[in-house]
Design a protein around this motif. Structure first.
Motif, short mmCIF file in Angstrom:
data_model
loop_
_atom_site.label_atom_id
_atom_site.label_comp_id
_atom_site.label_asym_id
_atom_site.label_seq_id
_atom_site.Cartn_x
_atom_site.Cartn_y
_atom_site.Cartn_z
N VAL A 55 -0.87 -6.43 -7.27
CA VAL A 55 -1.35 -5.90 -5.99
C VAL A 55 -1.15 -4.38 -5.94
CG1 VAL A 55 -1.01 -5.91 -3.49
CG2 VAL A 55 -1.02 -8.06 -4.77
N ILE A 56 -0.01 -3.91 -6.41
CA ILE A 56 0.23 -2.46 -6.43
C ILE A 56 -0.80 -1.77 -7.32
CG2 ILE A 56 1.84 -0.68 -7.21
CD1 ILE A 56 4.11 -2.42 -6.15
N PHE A 61 0.84 -1.20 0.00
CA PHE A 61 0.00 0.00 0.00
C PHE A 61 0.87 1.25 0.00
CE2 PHE A 61 -2.35 3.37 2.24
CZ PHE A 61 -3.45 3.49 1.39
N ASP A 62 1.89 1.29 0.86
CA ASP A 62 2.80 2.44 0.87
C ASP A 62 3.47 2.63 -0.49
OD1 ASP A 62 2.47 3.53 3.39
OD2 ASP A 62 4.28 2.63 4.25
N LEU A 63 3.95 1.53 -1.08
CA LEU A 63 4.63 1.63 -2.38
C LEU A 63 3.66 2.12 -3.45
CD1 LEU A 63 6.73 -1.66 -2.29
CD2 LEU A 63 7.52 0.67 -1.84
N ALA A 64 2.40 1.71 -3.36
CA ALA A 64 1.41 2.15 -4.34
C ALA A 64 1.09 3.62 -4.20
CB ALA A 64 0.14 1.31 -4.20
N TRP A 112 -7.80 1.11 -5.69
CA TRP A 112 -8.49 1.26 -4.41
C TRP A 112 -8.33 2.69 -3.90
CZ3 TRP A 112 -7.64 2.79 0.54
CH2 TRP A 112 -8.57 2.38 1.50
N ARG A 113 -7.12 3.18 -3.87
CA ARG A 113 -6.85 4.52 -3.35
C ARG A 113 -7.61 5.58 -4.13
NH1 ARG A 113 -3.84 7.39 0.80
NH2 ARG A 113 -3.33 9.42 -0.07
N HIS A 170 8.01 5.58 -12.31
CA HIS A 170 9.07 5.53 -11.30
C HIS A 170 8.97 4.31 -10.39
CE1 HIS A 170 10.93 9.34 -12.27
NE2 HIS A 170 9.75 9.92 -12.27
N LEU A 171 8.04 3.39 -10.68
CA LEU A 171 7.90 2.21 -9.83
C LEU A 171 9.18 1.37 -9.83
CD1 LEU A 171 6.28 0.34 -8.02
CD2 LEU A 171 5.28 -0.70 -10.08
N ASP A 172 9.80 1.19 -10.98
CA ASP A 172 11.04 0.40 -11.04
C ASP A 172 12.14 1.06 -10.20
OD1 ASP A 172 9.97 -1.55 -12.66
OD2 ASP A 172 10.74 -0.70 -14.53
#
Length: 248
Positions: A211-212, A183-186, A218-219, A195-197
């Motif tokens: 999941v992300i 959740f934090d990473l998302a 969801w957010r 910038h996810l990588d």
């Protein structure tokens, strides 16, 4: 704080307000329990946080952290890949820390909130039913059991400050609790998927990207009503509604 020329309103709505007076931030919050969590979480977190100067309810005074935010939702980030990786490394240190003594939201609570907000979005014609339905399906990937870690809980890029590719401070800890690391990473990469990588390179391990993506949906779904009712616009380019539409 003598000799200050102006007071800057950083954010203000009917729940709380944050003012900047020189190098001091004054947080005025109607919910003292939320401030209690913020102060305790900053004391427990093994990463840079604002220094508490004083507290006189309902006001909490914090020293400004150096550096600049990673960016803003809806705008290209000015930060380098190395700065994003540094943010990922800081998040990993937080997630590896001992759990805070208070619980987070349960899986049932998160699922119930998703149900309610999706219903509100459709009933009020805020978003098309197809967009809501599709993103609700995507969000289901996030609603599964997880091993709880110490999460920030609201890790927007405006809450992470860097200077010369070093994290100098993470602010706004009122949502900190036990929760899902992804959740934090998302939240950190919401609207900045490119910038996810970089974040995962700093975090030190890969993650379940489905999941992300689920947490991105969801957010964005559950935040929409709050944003609208508090004077923010999730339909601006690059913001929550664009995140939802990109899943179509």
């Amino acid at each position: 704080m003598t000799g200050v020329d102006e007071v800057e309103v950083v954010v203000a709505h009917d729940e709380r307000a944050t003012l900047r007076v020189g190098d001091v931030f004054l947080k005025i919050d109607s919910d003292q329990a939320r401030i209690d969590v913020e102060v305790e979480a900053m004391g427990l977190a093994p990463i840079p946080t604002p220094r508490v100067l004083w507290r006189k309810p309902p006001v909490l005074a914090l020293a400004a952290v150096p550096g600049t935010a990673l960016g803003r939702l809806g705008e290209p980030s000015p930060a380098s890949p190395a700065a994003w990786a540094a943010a990922g490394a800081a998040v990993r240190r937080l997630h590896d820390a001992p759990l805070p003594p208070w619980p987070g939201r349960s899986l049932d609570e998160l699922a119930s909130r998703l149900d309610g907000e999706c219903g509100w979005l459709v009933t009020n014609g805020v978003l098309g039913k197809d967009v809501v339905t599709r993103n609700r399906e995507v969000a289901e990937a996030a609603l599964r059991p997880w091993q709880p870690v110490f999460v920030h809980g609201d890790l927007q890029i405006t809450h992470v400050f860097v200077d010369d590719d070093v994290v100098t401070g993470v602010i706004d800890w009122s949502e900190a609790a036990r929760g899902d690391a992804l959740f934090d990473l998302a939240v950190l990469t919401l609207g900045h998927e490119e910038h996810l990588d970089d974040v995962l390179a700093g975090y030190g391990t890969d993650a379940d990207r489905d999941v992300i993506r689920g947490w991105w949906s969801w957010r964005s779904l559950v935040a929409a009503r709050w944003l609208i009712e508090h004077g923010f616009d999730p339909s601006q380019p690059g913001c929550e509604f664009d995140v939802l539409k990109s899943r179509m």
